[in-house]
Write a protein that holds these residues in place. Sequence first.
Motif: not given
Length: 1355
Positions: A792-793, A832-840
Amino acid sequence: MEDSSSDNWNVVCERIHSRHDGHWTLRFREDLQDREQLLCVACVIEMVEDNGISIVRKKYALACFRNVLVRFPGAVVELLSMDARVCVHFIITLLDMLRNVDDSITMELAIEVLALLTAELKSEQFVCCVLDECQKQLSEKNSLRRSLPIFTLLGKLLLAIPFLAEKLIQEYTMLLEQMRVALVYPDEAVKASVCYIFCTLYSYPPAAEKLSTHFNERLCKLFVSIMEAAQTKELQVNSIGLLKHLLQFRQFVTVMMSSFETEEVFSEEEVISQGGNSLLLLLKKLLLSGDETLQIASVQCMTSILVHSPVQYAPALVYADIPEFLFERLSSTDEILVWSVYSCLLLLTEEKLFFSKCHTIYGIESLVRSLKETMRMNNIEVQKQGLLLFGEILKRQPTGIKLFMNFTIWHEAIVVLQEAMTSSSLEVMTEAVNAVAAFLRKDHLAVPVQYQELQQLIEAMLMRCADLPMPSMMRSNTDTIRSKESQSVRREQTKKFSRQGQLLFSALEAFLNACRLALDCQKDPSVQENAFKSPSIASENMLERYSEFLLKVCDTLCIPIVMKHYEKTPSATVMEVFFSILSVQYRILPNTANLLSIKLASSSFIRFTMELKGKFCIGGRNPKLNQACSDFLCGMCRILFSATENVLNYQHDLDDISELFAKCIPHLNYSVSDALTMLSESSDTIGIDESLQNSSYCILVILYLAHMYENRFFSEGRLFTAISSFLHTSLDRGHSPPPFVLRSVLYLLSVCQEKCSNLDWVSLSSICKLLEGVSDFSSVYTCHPLVLKFFFHYPELTDKFGHSVLKCWFAHVDISCFEDEKVLPNSQGDTSCTMNIQGNPNVLLILLDMVHTGEMELAFKALLVLKLFLRNSDNILPTSDLLRPRLLQILQRFTIENNTQLSKGNKNLPLVLDLLSLVQIKIGDVEEMGSTDFKLLYHVSNLAGKCKALSTEILQPAFNFFYCSLKQTSNSNRNRVVSMLLSNSSLMELLEKILELSWSEQSTLESLPDVLVCSVWLLLSTLVQNQTNCKSEVHRTVGVDLNKVLHCISLRKNTSLAQVCILQFLKTVLRHNFISPLLAVTVPNTRNRPLQDQDAALYPLSYQQVLLLCFHLQNFLVQGDDVLVYAAIGCLEALMEYLHIRDQAAACHVVSQPWSRFLLFTLVNSAQNCPLNSGFFRLFALFLKYRSKNILFESDVRRVLQVAAELKLEELSSDTAEALILFLKQLDLQSGKVFTMGKKDMEVIHSLLESLQNRTSSQPDTKKIVGGNFNLLLLIFCTAALESVIHGPEEHSEMADNPPGGTGDKEGVTVPSIGKKAIPAGFQGHVARGGPGSVGHHLEDSPRAGKNSTISVGW
């Protein structure tokens, strides 16, 4: 002649001294004497040869001469060398004395002087003179009778003059023949002297070689016969001494044992028929003698025979039954004898007959007892030899011939070995450990086996190794190297290192044998039974306990000891055994293989093994070590790989990787940096050389397993670059690595990504192309947060593989970890941070798609991740704008698919509705409802209207959404929301149906949960209030049976939460005087009879119902449940307002009931011990308002006022403070009407009011739910409904009679600030175990909830 003493050497014969020249006189002056000493050599010579001088004077002269010769040999030799004739004459004179003098002392003096003088002269002339004269005297007739002094002299001369033996053999053969003849002479003293001469001759190897023929032809048989016939101790000792010297030479042994050479021995019967070898019989006879000196000599002779060829001569000793007598001699306390027996038996162990004839079984008990005594001695050599013998017997004992016939001896052997390992000598310890290694065989076990004894032995051995201090190497410098002393110290250190290394090696061999013993015992049922078990009790598996013990000591002792030693002195042989031990652990306890592998991998054993192979095995060196390391690494890596998630579903991958390990790991014998270089290569060899390609694959998998357990080989940057290069090369060559290799590559890239720059487009393209060729994505996925974060990065990877990655990740997470939204698995961290939801943000759509279409477990986990993100998100608008249109599309699809009635296959709809309600509560305080929100509301209401009453999973989140829409919007929009809901007749019918089922006798908690009924009561209450305020059109009324409602309050089966919700509904309808277009309140049994005046005034309530309701409300007030108290006091206030409007007399009568006094009495008396809450003060304010003098006494008021004055106002919750203000204002208002308050009391009231009002104005409004911390939706129902109880019409200084009405532009969802007691623990959950969308734990599950107690406050 003067006295002869040690201090007076004056030897001068006055009668003849005057004619002697002065140079023959020796003058001496001792250091401590002033007087000069004189000795005339000429006087001594003449006195010796003069027959007229007495033997006493001769003895004195010889004694003095001997003393001078001993102390001043140079002066005497110098004087005699002046004239050789005098010297020869003196020698001949002394030799004549040996023949003519009978005095033994004088003869001994003469022999001593001759031997000393001849040795000091160091002249061949004088030696020949002596030998010639001796030969001459022995040649005379009848000379043998007086030959003893001559032979004695010859023995002393041979001992003092080394070259004399060779001269005697070469030039004086006649003298040898005369000595042989003397052996026949009957005088055993002569024989003993001749034996001594031969013993001295044969002690010189050159002389012994030259005399071999002479011995073979002339002495052998004669010598044996002399030994057999010897009677005196002197002859026995000398002859056995000669035999010992002879047996040092192989040619003499061959001659003396010729009758027992291997090629001539055919059977034991033949040997016995020949009577045995006479020499062995003689030695056996000496062994059985009572003289320990002869026993020692006999054993040493046997040892000398065996040394030359144990295989050739041992059978003769075995057939002669000598071993059993040797074992008997072990009972001796003589250390030399015991050591000699040990040495002889040690040589016999090389012969199979020694074991097959059961001599070891006969002697094992004697040997163990002897070792026990030996351990008490201080002689290290004896201890070493005994333990060496014990170890060889244990090692060579044939399989099938049991050595220990009973437990006692077996136990004694263990005790001896344990005691030996306590020795301070490393050499003794080493031999003891070697014996332990041989002892740990299944054949040596005493059945039934006592495994505890073996455990103690093994632990003692390893503990002893662990206790040894590890010497530190000296730091060398120029001065140190040059120092002889320091070099000596270094040599000692090296020697000590070597001994410790040998001890450790032996200990590891022993421990390896202990492990192999466990494997052997597992195959043999006869050694698995418990030793002492009762027939009625199940036996404990002692073998399993033993196996567990081995694993434990391997972990706690063996591994630390070896690693500590390896740091100081790396040894290939030690590490070979060590890795064999680690490998065998997997076979001893297969069920612990995973745990063992994980622990070893976590302790950096993967890297350690690779580095060890690169250090010791490069270039084909140490093949055995390489094999041991490779076997261990293959086994551990295979187990680690099989332990990873999802591998068992791909057995072919496991088989392929096992084959890859077996093929490649033995050849990975290079440094770790070389391994990284090989990964980074992009030459043509990678495309051509299959073995090099397989090695790259193997290295990647090993690195993958190592990194999984924090066992890193390289820096992240180097590894990241090398793997990128590998991917480019593989793609360029058209290679598609196996799934397990891609799995390793993806994981390694993921763990390195955080410390490295982003991948370039080429690398991402390579990854995408390789992954597109994978049929099953789960075969290349590793369940790890960093892998999730890696995908997800990069948006490119998210778009193509995001759904597959999430599906795999959710599939490997236990659903039990998600049952509480506030508790996520610790291993996953912030998902949620691991999945990078905010950035993706596209991740949100993927998750939402899973909630919509995924299987229930997968959808539920996706929903919880979305909840977590929504709760922690600071900026909800972008998320809401992204989710709501998608949610609308999903609901539209559900609506189309379920045109008339919801089908049973809509399992995901509750999850979608649950998510929608959370989005609504999150966005409600931030943004006004728009067109999308109303469309969502429309579809949700339609879907809910199509549900059956028992569809709790769908209805619960739908009701949540309705309530949020009602409470979190402005008045203008609220009208539209109410109208939309009321227009749905099916929904209204559904609400009525649920209420009917709730009080139906056939209804059960399982079929209709309390939480759903509670939601209906609260939703209906809100709709009634808002319909009145908004004047919305009602398309269908909801019928309510008032009797059933009142009956539900009194049901004990109802939880506190259900009672709170019903009370909230009653409060609302009471404030509306039971008049609402939405409600059709029915009162059965009132149409057929006329109502009494009082009942008619209170209609639809009856007076009895009012009393009953009042009774239950007062009962709730004393239960201690804060939320129930708030609901009860609010309902009670509404009831009193209703009565006050309809019938004031009835209101006064109800409030003046005796149980009201009892209620106040109970509350006032408990106020001293329990903290006061808002309900307490509101109840007092209620009684003050209605001026109940017979219920509320002035003393009670003063007491409460006193308690209030003592309160710490700054610590009061906001609702308690407001309730106290209400009480104080009511008290101030009623002062002089109900009670007459004193001036001092009024000052207290005004002071408290001022302080409370200042406190209230300075406190910020914290009651609105803003931000991301939302509670249980049903709790919002309750607390928002209670708002009208706590902050409704009572917010004014006086209680108003008008019903509450919403004012303001927008109504917020408020939560009463009632301190820690306000929200019972049971309200804190969000998702019940019954399924998604349902309300959390029931109130009755909470330790703070009321248990429907029925405290009677009536008569």
